[in-house]
Enzyme design. Structure first.
Site, short mmCIF file in Angstrom:
data_model
loop_
_atom_site.label_atom_id
_atom_site.label_comp_id
_atom_site.label_asym_id
_atom_site.label_seq_id
_atom_site.Cartn_x
_atom_site.Cartn_y
_atom_site.Cartn_z
N HIS B 156 32.27 52.73 58.51
CA HIS B 156 31.82 51.68 57.58
C HIS B 156 32.33 50.14 57.46
O HIS B 156 32.04 49.39 56.88
CB HIS B 156 32.26 52.18 56.18
CG HIS B 156 31.62 51.92 55.10
ND1 HIS B 156 32.12 51.34 53.91
CD2 HIS B 156 30.10 52.03 54.98
CE1 HIS B 156 31.03 50.91 52.97
NE2 HIS B 156 29.87 51.30 53.61
N LYS B 158 33.07 46.32 58.66
CA LYS B 158 31.87 45.17 59.05
C LYS B 158 32.90 44.05 59.39
O LYS B 158 33.17 43.16 58.46
CB LYS B 158 31.22 44.74 57.64
CG LYS B 158 30.42 46.00 56.86
CD LYS B 158 31.07 46.03 55.56
CE LYS B 158 30.78 47.28 54.65
NZ LYS B 158 29.55 48.26 55.30
N ASP B 163 36.72 35.37 69.85
CA ASP B 163 37.83 34.72 70.90
C ASP B 163 39.13 35.35 70.78
O ASP B 163 40.20 34.71 71.14
CB ASP B 163 37.89 33.07 70.68
CG ASP B 163 36.63 32.62 71.07
OD1 ASP B 163 35.71 33.05 71.93
OD2 ASP B 163 36.40 31.42 70.82
#
Lengths: 228, 228
Positions: B156, B158, B163
């Site tokens: 779940h 996100k 870099d």
């Protein structure tokens, strides 16, 4: 004697430089030796889920002389006990903006804060108050102020602001599945640049979802009804 | 003459104190006058959604001499153009850990980075690669390395790490509904104490979901098959 004045200035200057370098060097050394123990500025923590299951009773009744008889591991720090600890640490306010809220321990924490007289505001998604096990009804019946976002789309936030200064945000809904099964994260910080925008957004959404405001006809609506 | 040495020390001492106080006072004054303009430590930004719809073409083709003919507003900074800008700013790597990925602009950004030769790793939820409009197939076919979390529960997260130093995390899935309709947030930071745990967790999940490792029988399994 003129020489000694120059020497004195040199000594003071070199002393200042040496002191500065020593402090910088000691700071660097401590950070290398104990990178996690040295607190650098405001609180910054990250927790990942799922978390192992552990007893949370000591967080609710820290002064109890009786040990909890439950079969779960005791005195274990997990991502969840830390989250619960942050919520229970509230001493002046709790603003919670959460999509889904079914977790019983977190509900108990919110009710405990309410019993202590701490002002609580909860903003949640209207549709998700109807899911099985939703704690919003229980919390509302206890007298805690809850507002629902009834937009056609989701109020998908999952953040809390404790005492107006500690932000808890991430991917984690306040559900048992999220805590014990899903791969999730939360980030806890007191960094003002990160906390303040969430405080402002909470207040904006809180005002927008004021039921009194929602049902109050505007002047344009009143005029239109008079014309009709 | 003895007096003048003391005076000299006093002058140097007072000068140092005055200088320190002046710097502190100027710092305080600047922060009061332009609280947002003064950068305090690593990057820290927060964006809220839904965002107004605006043309994103200039982010993909900044050197184009022709203005975009689309009817959307141009040269407008929104939460989404800023998110897109952070993704497109990648110069050495992009690690993305996202539950649902259907947004075409974000897919285009990932493909553009791949064309530039920037190493990309994408970790996503197995079940959600099958939803309508999922960009995972397109991205995989372009040759970008994708691993799916096939656990019984949801991957779940996100978050993205650009870099190896810039973290983008929050409630926002990479979908059109999340960006244009839902109430969502993202937080962008280069604060090492917040970024490093996400880098470690990404690597852990990446290794756990290595398909080679998943199908490799353990010594115990091999022994069992020999015994059987």
């Amino acid at each position: 004697m003129k020489m000694s004045v120059v020497q004195m200035v040199k000594i003071v200057g070199l002393g200042a430089v040496a002191l500065t370098l020593s402090v910088e060097w000691l700071d660097w050394l401590f950070c290398r030796l104990w990178p996690r123990k040295i607190s650098r500025g405001p609180l910054k923590e990250v927790y990942f889920f799922p978390t192992e299951v552990a007893c949370t009773e000591r967080l609710f009744t820290p002064d109890s002389p009786f040990p909890c008889p439950c079969p779960l591991p005791h005195n274990v720090n997990t991502s969840f006990t830390r989250l619960l600890g942050h919520i229970l640490s509230a001493s002046s306010s709790l603003d919670l903006c959460v999509f889904a809220f079914t977790n019983l321990d977190l509900s108990r924490a919110v009710l405990a804060l309410h019993t202590r007289g701490i002002p609580i505001r909860i903003l949640t998604d209207m549709e998700y108050t109807l899911i099985t096990g939703s704690q919003i009804g229980v919390i509302r019946r206890a007298g805690i102020c809850v507002r629902c976002d009834s937009g056609a789309v989701h109020m998908h936030h999952k953040f809390a602001v404790v005492d107006g200064r500690r932000l808890i945000t991430g991917s984690l809904n306040w559900t048992l599945t999220a805590i014990q099964s899903n791969k999730e994260n939360i980030l806890v910080t007191e960094e003002p640049d990160l906390v303040l925008p969430f405080i402002t957004e909470f207040q904006r959404l809180w005002d927008v979802n004021d039921p009194a405001r929602r049902h109050l006809p505007s002047i344009a609506e009143k005029t239109a009804s008079l014309v009709l």
